[in-house]
Design a protein around this motif. Structure first.
Motif, PDB file in Angstrom:
ATOM      1  N   HIS A 203       0.843  -1.200   0.000  1.00 40.23           N
ATOM      2  CA  HIS A 203       0.000   0.000   0.000  1.00 40.23           C
ATOM      3  C   HIS A 203       0.875   1.246   0.000  1.00 40.23           C
ATOM      4  O   HIS A 203       0.633   2.206  -0.749  1.00 40.23           O
ATOM      5  N   SER A 204       1.935   1.230   0.800  1.00 42.80           N
ATOM      6  CA  SER A 204       2.839   2.377   0.881  1.00 42.80           C
ATOM      7  C   SER A 204       3.626   2.567  -0.412  1.00 42.80           C
ATOM      8  O   SER A 204       3.765   3.687  -0.923  1.00 42.80           O
ATOM      9  N   GLU A 205       4.156   1.479  -0.960  1.00 43.78           N
ATOM     10  CA  GLU A 205       4.958   1.573  -2.170  1.00 43.78           C
ATOM     11  C   GLU A 205       4.112   1.941  -3.384  1.00 43.78           C
ATOM     12  O   GLU A 205       4.570   2.656  -4.285  1.00 43.78           O
ATOM     13  N   MET A 206       2.872   1.476  -3.415  1.00 46.03           N
ATOM     14  CA  MET A 206       1.989   1.819  -4.530  1.00 46.03           C
ATOM     15  C   MET A 206       1.625   3.293  -4.487  1.00 46.03           C
ATOM     16  O   MET A 206       1.423   3.927  -5.533  1.00 46.03           O
ATOM     17  N   ALA A 207       1.546   3.852  -3.276  1.00 44.73           N
ATOM     18  CA  ALA A 207       1.280   5.280  -3.156  1.00 44.73           C
ATOM     19  C   ALA A 207       2.400   6.086  -3.785  1.00 44.73           C
ATOM     20  O   ALA A 207       2.195   7.208  -4.263  1.00 44.73           O
ATOM     21  N   ALA A 208       3.595   5.504  -3.782  1.00 40.24           N
ATOM     22  CA  ALA A 208       4.745   6.151  -4.412  1.00 40.24           C
ATOM     23  C   ALA A 208       4.925   5.703  -5.862  1.00 40.24           C
ATOM     24  O   ALA A 208       5.948   5.994  -6.484  1.00 40.24           O
ATOM     25  N   SER A 209       3.918   4.987  -6.378  1.00 38.62           N
ATOM     26  CA  SER A 209       3.931   4.501  -7.770  1.00 38.62           C
ATOM     27  C   SER A 209       5.137   3.612  -8.064  1.00 38.62           C
ATOM     28  O   SER A 209       5.680   3.625  -9.174  1.00 38.62           O
ATOM     29  N   ASN A 210       5.560   2.843  -7.057  1.00 35.94           N
ATOM     30  CA  ASN A 210       6.730   1.988  -7.252  1.00 35.94           C
ATOM     31  C   ASN A 210       6.562   0.674  -6.493  1.00 35.94           C
ATOM     32  O   ASN A 210       7.342   0.368  -5.593  1.00 35.94           O
ATOM     33  N   PRO A 211       5.539  -0.139  -6.826  1.00 34.86           N
ATOM     34  CA  PRO A 211       5.322  -1.387  -6.095  1.00 34.86           C
ATOM     35  C   PRO A 211       6.479  -2.363  -6.297  1.00 34.86           C
ATOM     36  O   PRO A 211       7.109  -2.375  -7.362  1.00 34.86           O
ATOM     37  N   PRO A 212       6.797  -3.184  -5.291  1.00 35.28           N
ATOM     38  CA  PRO A 212       7.877  -4.169  -5.432  1.00 35.28           C
ATOM     39  C   PRO A 212       7.627  -5.109  -6.605  1.00 35.28           C
ATOM     40  O   PRO A 212       6.490  -5.486  -6.878  1.00 35.28           O
ATOM     41  N   LYS A 213       8.698  -5.483  -7.267  1.00 39.54           N
ATOM     42  CA  LYS A 213       8.600  -6.355  -8.436  1.00 39.54           C
ATOM     43  C   LYS A 213       8.302  -7.801  -8.055  1.00 39.54           C
ATOM     44  O   LYS A 213       7.583  -8.500  -8.774  1.00 39.54           O
ATOM     45  N   MET A 214       8.887  -8.248  -6.934  1.00 40.24           N
ATOM     46  CA  MET A 214       8.742  -9.648  -6.539  1.00 40.24           C
ATOM     47  C   MET A 214       8.685  -9.764  -5.023  1.00 40.24           C
ATOM     48  O   MET A 214       9.190  -8.897  -4.301  1.00 40.24           O
ATOM     49  N   ILE A 215       8.090 -10.862  -4.553  1.00 43.86           N
ATOM     50  CA  ILE A 215       8.173 -11.253  -3.153  1.00 43.86           C
ATOM     51  C   ILE A 215       8.585 -12.720  -3.111  1.00 43.86           C
ATOM     52  O   ILE A 215       8.055 -13.543  -3.869  1.00 43.86           O
ATOM     53  N   PHE A 216       9.546 -13.046  -2.247  1.00 48.96           N
ATOM     54  CA  PHE A 216      10.066 -14.411  -2.155  1.00 48.96           C
ATOM     55  C   PHE A 216       9.511 -15.096  -0.914  1.00 48.96           C
ATOM     56  O   PHE A 216       9.671 -14.600   0.201  1.00 48.96           O
ATOM     57  N   VAL A 217       8.871 -16.243  -1.144  1.00 50.17           N
ATOM     58  CA  VAL A 217       8.245 -17.010  -0.066  1.00 50.17           C
ATOM     59  C   VAL A 217       8.798 -18.428  -0.121  1.00 50.17           C
ATOM     60  O   VAL A 217       8.645 -19.127  -1.131  1.00 50.17           O
ATOM     61  N   THR A 218       9.453 -18.860   0.933  1.00 51.05           N
ATOM     62  CA  THR A 218      10.002 -20.215   0.991  1.00 51.05           C
ATOM     63  C   THR A 218       9.114 -21.088   1.866  1.00 51.05           C
ATOM     64  O   THR A 218       8.816 -20.735   3.002  1.00 51.05           O
TER      65      THR A 218
END
Length: 417
Positions: A203-218
């Protein structure tokens, strides 16, 4: 012999005439021309390595791998067979006998390997239940992680990825190598994922128009062996990012989401032959990808990334998987036995695990470093941690019954029992 005149402009303020041959007597001409080059032109290059390396890599900390048997044996002054190696989550039973037979009879080790791993992907289709068009094989799953970074992250563009520590260190390593900003969302004390915290990050990163590219879940997570629930994974898949689900220890847990890739265009599932099939030394991993992703990965992967030996061994393992999976069952039984035995060791508190290892908190005035050192003196190797989220922890990989008996005896001695 014909020759022409040319001028070379070095970094100094003068030009030097050189005579360069256009005839056939190149050896003689080369000798003559070399004698005509003034000493000043033959000075060393002024290229500054440090100034030309990408700035983010100059200060980067290197990944610290586990040492192999032969190196450890020499370092410890012991024969390899005297060492009980329980520090790298390797399979102590070794590969299927079918692997050795297949490699010994391989006729084309001198020929470049199949760049598409066609036969191996066909066997994987049968094993995983997902069509081979979704499957890509790599030189270990580590290569596939790096390829995903190359595909989605542009160095210097401010791209970010979400990491869920404590977890597998290669995600942070590849982030650093590829110039990605790492957003750490720390797991809870029981190593479960705080999905609501992840959602807040987006939500925070999208407000800055820069959402994370990936999330790693093991899942199971390394180093504790916990699993992500279906409900939590589905919440993560609703986020505007690529979810990379690392199932390296799938065979030890039974959780199987690889066919979800066909239903979710933002899900990648990675697996390996290192753990269940004992091919860690041959480096073979694979992943299931949405068709929209895999078509681009085919373009950027190295042409001959999986060796002939690796492909042959993986195919033989899949065809003899009944034997290998029975050994996985034995390791799961050893895991349950270890967890029970550790309850009687006063300075160790084990965490529940769904993998081929058990993580323990070191308590009651002892330290992980000292326990590890005392075990090394007895020829037993375990992994110890003292990093954030893993303060004073050791991780014990599953060994053969005989190896685990030696470990139990050693821990009992250290406890003074």
């Amino acid at each position: 012999m014909d020759s022409v005149m040319m001028t070379v402009e070095p970094t100094t303020a003068f030009a030097v005439p050189l005579r360069v041959s256009t005839g056939l007597n190149c050896r003689r001409c080369h000798q003559v021309c070399r004698r005509r080059i003034p000493r000043a032109v033959q000075m060393e290059s002024t290229f500054d390595v440090e100034r030309n390396i990408r700035p983010g890599l100059v200060e980067m900390e290197p990944y610290v791998p586990i040492l192999p048997y032969e190196v450890l044996a020499k370092k410890l002054g012991r024969r390899p067979e005297e060492i009980v190696k329980l520090d790298a989550n390797e399979n102590p039973f070794g590969p299927s006998p079918a692997v050795k037979h297949a490699l010994e009879s391989a006729p084309f080790l001198h020929i470049y390997p199949d760049p598409e791993c066609t036969e191996l992907r066909e066997e994987l289709e049968n094993y995983t239940g997902i069509e081979k068009e979704h499957l890509l094989v790599g030189c270990g799953a580590d290569e596939l992680i790096d390829l995903l970074f190359r595909l989605f992250v542009e160095p210097g563009a401010g791209h970010s990825v979400v990491n869920l520590p404590p977890t597998f260190g290669m995600y942070k390593f590849d982030s650093d190598v590829n110039g990605a900003r790492v957003i750490n969302v720390w797991r809870r004390e029981d190593f479960s994922i705080p999905v609501e915290d992840v959602e807040r990050v987006f939500h925070s990163e999208m407000a800055a128009s820069n959402p994370p590219k990936m999330i790693f879940v093991t899942s199971p997570n390394n180093p504790d062996g916990s699993r992500v629930s279906d409900a939590d994974l589905l919440r993560l898949l609703r986020l505007p990012t690529l979810v990379v689900l690392d199932e390296a220890y799938y065979e030890f847990s039974g959780d199987n989401r690889i066919t979800w890739v066909k239903e979710h265009s933002n899900l990648v599932v990675l697996r390996t032959f290192s753990k269940w099939a004992a091919l860690a030394g041959l480096r073979v991993g694979y992943g299931a990808f949405p068709l929209g992703v895999i078509k681009h990965l085919w373009k950027i992967k190295q042409p001959y990334n999986v060796s002939v030996a690796g492909q042959i061994a993986a195919i033989a393992s899949l065809r003899d998987r009944g034997d290998l999976l029975s050994k996985v069952d034995q390791l799961i039984a050893q895991r349950a036995r270890l967890y029970q035995k550790l309850q009687s060791i006063p300075f160790l508190s084990p965490y529940p695990s769904h993998s081929n290892f058990v993580l323990c908190k070191v308590e009651n005035g002892r330290t992980a470093s000292s326990i590890r050192s005392e075990l090394v003196d007895l020829g037993i190797l375990v992994r110890y941690y003292n990093s954030a989220g893993l303060e004073d922890c050791i991780r014990i990989s599953m060994g053969t019954p005989e190896q685990m008996d030696k470990l139990f005896l050693a821990l009992t001695q250290l406890a003074g029992q």
